[in-house]
Design a protein around this motif. Structure first.
Motif, PDB file in Angstrom:
ATOM      1  N   LEU A 180       0.807  -1.213   0.000  1.00  0.00           N
ATOM      2  CA  LEU A 180       0.000   0.000   0.000  1.00  0.00           C
ATOM      3  C   LEU A 180       0.844   1.269   0.000  1.00  0.00           C
ATOM      4  CD1 LEU A 180      -2.718  -1.109   2.580  1.00  0.00           C
ATOM      5  CD2 LEU A 180      -2.964  -0.957   0.091  1.00  0.00           C
ATOM      6  N   GLY A 181       2.158   1.114   0.147  1.00  0.00           N
ATOM      7  CA  GLY A 181       3.035   2.271   0.147  1.00  0.00           C
ATOM      8  C   GLY A 181       2.847   3.172   1.345  1.00  0.00           C
ATOM      9  N   LEU A 182       2.579   2.571   2.511  1.00  0.00           N
ATOM     10  CA  LEU A 182       2.286   3.335   3.713  1.00  0.00           C
ATOM     11  C   LEU A 182       3.442   3.267   4.711  1.00  0.00           C
ATOM     12  CD1 LEU A 182      -1.418   2.234   4.286  1.00  0.00           C
ATOM     13  CD2 LEU A 182      -0.602   4.348   3.236  1.00  0.00           C
ATOM     14  N   THR A 183       3.654   4.348   5.413  1.00  0.00           N
ATOM     15  CA  THR A 183       4.677   4.413   6.456  1.00  0.00           C
ATOM     16  C   THR A 183       3.987   4.575   7.803  1.00  0.00           C
ATOM     17  OG1 THR A 183       6.244   5.451   4.940  1.00  0.00           O
ATOM     18  CG2 THR A 183       6.699   5.635   7.305  1.00  0.00           C
ATOM     19  N   PRO A 184       4.127   3.606   8.695  1.00  0.00           N
ATOM     20  CA  PRO A 184       3.422   3.671   9.983  1.00  0.00           C
ATOM     21  C   PRO A 184       4.080   4.624  10.969  1.00  0.00           C
ATOM     22  CG  PRO A 184       4.788   1.724   9.906  1.00  0.00           C
ATOM     23  CD  PRO A 184       4.904   2.370   8.551  1.00  0.00           C
ATOM     24  N   MET A 185       3.313   5.066  11.940  1.00  0.00           N
ATOM     25  CA  MET A 185       3.829   5.906  13.010  1.00  0.00           C
ATOM     26  C   MET A 185       4.164   5.070  14.237  1.00  0.00           C
ATOM     27  SD  MET A 185       2.036   9.171  14.943  1.00  0.00           S
ATOM     28  CE  MET A 185       2.534  10.354  13.702  1.00  0.00           C
ATOM     29  N   ALA A 186       3.332   4.075  14.550  1.00  0.00           N
ATOM     30  CA  ALA A 186       3.535   3.250  15.742  1.00  0.00           C
ATOM     31  C   ALA A 186       2.710   1.991  15.592  1.00  0.00           C
ATOM     32  CB  ALA A 186       3.100   4.022  17.002  1.00  0.00           C
ATOM     33  N   PHE A 187       2.846   1.074  16.531  1.00  0.00           N
ATOM     34  CA  PHE A 187       1.952  -0.077  16.545  1.00  0.00           C
ATOM     35  C   PHE A 187       1.461  -0.346  17.956  1.00  0.00           C
ATOM     36  CE2 PHE A 187       6.194  -2.042  16.780  1.00  0.00           C
ATOM     37  CZ  PHE A 187       6.058  -2.879  17.871  1.00  0.00           C
ATOM     38  N   LEU A 188       0.295  -0.952  18.012  1.00  0.00           N
ATOM     39  CA  LEU A 188      -0.320  -1.305  19.283  1.00  0.00           C
ATOM     40  C   LEU A 188       0.355  -2.551  19.816  1.00  0.00           C
ATOM     41  CD1 LEU A 188      -2.632  -0.939  21.386  1.00  0.00           C
ATOM     42  CD2 LEU A 188      -4.046  -2.359  19.890  1.00  0.00           C
ATOM     43  N   ALA A 235       7.174   3.142  15.675  1.00  0.00           N
ATOM     44  CA  ALA A 235       7.543   2.345  14.505  1.00  0.00           C
ATOM     45  C   ALA A 235       9.038   2.394  14.238  1.00  0.00           C
ATOM     46  CB  ALA A 235       6.784   2.834  13.272  1.00  0.00           C
ATOM     47  N   GLU A 236       9.733   3.342  14.844  1.00  0.00           N
ATOM     48  CA  GLU A 236      11.180   3.440  14.673  1.00  0.00           C
ATOM     49  C   GLU A 236      11.922   2.384  15.468  1.00  0.00           C
ATOM     50  OE1 GLU A 236      12.542   5.540  12.520  1.00  0.00           O
ATOM     51  OE2 GLU A 236      10.493   6.140  12.005  1.00  0.00           O
ATOM     52  N   SER A 237      11.247   1.752  16.435  1.00  0.00           N
ATOM     53  CA  SER A 237      11.901   0.758  17.280  1.00  0.00           C
ATOM     54  C   SER A 237      12.144  -0.525  16.497  1.00  0.00           C
ATOM     55  CB  SER A 237      11.031   0.456  18.510  1.00  0.00           C
ATOM     56  OG  SER A 237      11.587  -0.595  19.257  1.00  0.00           O
ATOM     57  N   ARG A 265      -0.274 -14.361  10.305  1.00  0.00           N
ATOM     58  CA  ARG A 265      -1.064 -13.123  10.342  1.00  0.00           C
ATOM     59  C   ARG A 265      -1.765 -12.964  11.688  1.00  0.00           C
ATOM     60  NH1 ARG A 265      -3.744 -10.228   6.286  1.00  0.00           N
ATOM     61  NH2 ARG A 265      -4.782  -8.444   7.198  1.00  0.00           N
ATOM     62  N   ARG A 266      -2.201 -14.054  12.291  1.00  0.00           N
ATOM     63  CA  ARG A 266      -3.051 -13.968  13.469  1.00  0.00           C
ATOM     64  C   ARG A 266      -2.346 -13.267  14.629  1.00  0.00           C
ATOM     65  NH1 ARG A 266      -4.582 -16.640  18.106  1.00  0.00           N
ATOM     66  NH2 ARG A 266      -6.809 -16.534  18.561  1.00  0.00           N
ATOM     67  N   PHE A 267      -1.058 -13.424  14.751  1.00  0.00           N
ATOM     68  CA  PHE A 267      -0.333 -12.822  15.855  1.00  0.00           C
ATOM     69  C   PHE A 267       0.596 -11.693  15.399  1.00  0.00           C
ATOM     70  CE2 PHE A 267      -1.284 -17.184  17.147  1.00  0.00           C
ATOM     71  CZ  PHE A 267      -2.004 -16.931  18.280  1.00  0.00           C
ATOM     72  N   GLY A 268       0.376 -11.217  14.183  1.00  0.00           N
ATOM     73  CA  GLY A 268       1.236 -10.184  13.655  1.00  0.00           C
ATOM     74  C   GLY A 268       0.939  -8.801  14.244  1.00  0.00           C
ATOM     75  N   ARG A 269       1.747  -7.850  13.854  1.00  0.00           N
ATOM     76  CA  ARG A 269       1.596  -6.498  14.375  1.00  0.00           C
ATOM     77  C   ARG A 269       0.460  -5.779  13.652  1.00  0.00           C
ATOM     78  NH1 ARG A 269       7.779  -4.365  14.526  1.00  0.00           N
ATOM     79  NH2 ARG A 269       7.838  -5.297  12.487  1.00  0.00           N
ATOM     80  N   HIS A 270      -0.057  -4.778  14.319  1.00  0.00           N
ATOM     81  CA  HIS A 270      -1.090  -3.942  13.718  1.00  0.00           C
ATOM     82  C   HIS A 270      -0.623  -2.502  13.864  1.00  0.00           C
ATOM     83  CE1 HIS A 270      -2.287  -6.606  17.026  1.00  0.00           C
ATOM     84  NE2 HIS A 270      -2.262  -5.519  17.756  1.00  0.00           N
ATOM     85  N   ARG A 271      -0.381  -1.874  12.730  1.00  0.00           N
ATOM     86  CA  ARG A 271       0.219  -0.549  12.722  1.00  0.00           C
ATOM     87  C   ARG A 271      -0.848   0.532  12.764  1.00  0.00           C
ATOM     88  NH1 ARG A 271       5.947  -0.305  13.171  1.00  0.00           N
ATOM     89  NH2 ARG A 271       6.781  -2.199  12.267  1.00  0.00           N
ATOM     90  N   VAL A 272      -0.509   1.612  13.441  1.00  0.00           N
ATOM     91  CA  VAL A 272      -1.413   2.767  13.470  1.00  0.00           C
ATOM     92  C   VAL A 272      -0.648   4.010  13.071  1.00  0.00           C
ATOM     93  CG1 VAL A 272      -2.922   1.779  15.192  1.00  0.00           C
ATOM     94  CG2 VAL A 272      -1.000   3.156  15.934  1.00  0.00           C
TER      95      VAL A 272
END
Length: 388
Positions: free
Chosen positions: A234-242, A360-362, A381-388
């Motif tokens: 999607l060409g997206l850059t995340p800020m952080a993840f939960l 997301a920099e970590s 996928r089930r235990f993967g990260r979810h970016r916000v």
């Protein structure tokens, strides 16, 4: 990803009477524009609304999606967990992408009504706040000083440009003219303890006044939640993840700290400690609640805690508060180069919700007691990260 919020509006102010769907559409459109997401890739819109939700806006997520120009295939769903409703929208969206039910979800929260009970948590919350003041030895001066500090920190954040990236203007029509509201209403840089000392306590011989507690406001906030394995495509850059979240309750018969059990449960699940948290954001329903938590956790209330002010200065737009706090925290985390941010909200005297976010920099996540990576195992996928 692309977390934004509107300015907060006071009762009778510039945002008064503005429909919930308009505020929700404003932040949803801003999220789409700032993230650059293809609207056709958005699967769903979760929109929290507490008071406004009771005034005839049952399909707010779908209405906001239509207003922002999303295709009719995009539906919407409501969430409600009182003051934590906006945060719950983020959590629910994260679980949707975590399980593969969706790839991209917009999470939002909005409040357009200030007519509900003005006391955070109702009269039970007020009486609990007074019990906390007695139990922890918090006097009127300390509560008023904390309230003044909240206003001054918020005013300083505006002066220094800390809120510039997170706040989107709201267009307001006055007759045939339209102007934009760009700053929070109700933030007072000139507030003093001398001024607050002249306010009468809400209960006889009490500590709580209208000056050292939050007030209901108008406003909205939203962000994009995306499955990690879709970011490159999607060409997206995340800020952080939960990184984790928890909700929990406690015995409310005595002095109760609603946010404390949720934080304890969250830290136990993740293996993280408060000492590792760079920013700590606690909703300021009552000044005495935050001061009691700081005492319980042996924290300096001015160190890492609500560094840009919170509900006492910025107000409590109930359905949006949880996401407004997250938005402010993530922007500050990115601005200062921090790694972890923890948000906790009392949902009343005896229960609360908390969430831990990692920048997301970590690139060095710690191990949890379960042996999984701090942000979930890297495969599956089930235990993967979810970016916000």
């Amino acid at each position: 990803m692309a977390p934004v919020r509107t300015p907060s509006g006071v009762e009778g102010g510039a945002l008064a009477g503005m429909p919930a769907e308009w505020l929700a559409t404003t932040v949803l459109a801003a999220v789409i524009e700032r993230s650059g997401i293809d609207p056709l890739r958005i699967d769903d819109v979760g929109m929290a609304c507490v008071d406004g939700g009771r005034s005839g806006v049952p399909a707010l997520g779908a209405l906001a999606a239509r207003g922002a120009g999303l295709p009719f295939a995009v539906s919407g769903f409501p969430t409600e967990r009182h003051g934590g409703s906006g945060l719950q929208a983020v959590i629910t969206a994260a679980m949707m992408v975590q399980t593969g039910a969706a790839d991209v979800v917009v999470a939002g929260g909005v409040e357009c009504a200030t007519t509900s009970a003005s006391l955070p948590g109702g009269t039970a919350g007020l009486h609990n706040a007074e019990r906390l003041a007695r139990y922890y030895g918090i006097d009127r001066t300390a509560a008023d000083e904390f309230a003044v500090a909240s206003h001054r920190k918020a005013a300083r954040a505006w002066r220094q440009g800390a809120f510039g990236a997170e706040v989107v203007p709201v267009g307001v029509a006055t007759g045939s003219l339209e102007h934009q509201i760009r700053r929070d209403e109700g933030v007072r840089d000139d507030l003093s303890t001398h001024t607050l000392a002249g306010l009468r306590p809400l209960l006889a011989d009490g500590v709580v006044t209208v000056g050292n507690m939050s007030t209901h406001r108008l406003g909205a906030s939203a962000c994009l939640v995306v499955a990690e394995d879709r970011l490159t495509e999607l060409g997206l850059t995340p800020m952080a993840f939960l990184a984790g979240w928890a909700a929990a309750g406690c015995d409310g018969d005595g002095p109760a700290l609603g946010a404390a059990p949720a934080v304890a449960k969250l830290l136990g699940r993740t293996g993280c400690s408060l000492a590792e948290v760079d920013l700590l954001e606690i909703n300021e329903g009552y000044a005495v609640e935050v001061l009691a938590l700081a005492t319980e956790w042996e924290l300096d209330p001015l160190d890492r805690l609500n560094v840009n002010g919170s509900d006492i200065a910025l107000g409590h737009p109930v359905g949006a508060t949880g996401l407004r706090i997250m938005t402010t925290m993530l922007h500050e985390l990115g601005r200062t180069g921090g790694r972890y941010g923890l948000e906790a909200i009392a949902l009343g005297p005896d229960h609360g919700i908390a969430a831990l976010f990692e920048s997301a920099e970590s690139d060095d996540p710690v191990e949890t007691p379960r042996g999984a990576r701090f942000h979930g195992v890297r495969t599956g996928r089930r235990f993967g990260r979810h970016r916000v």
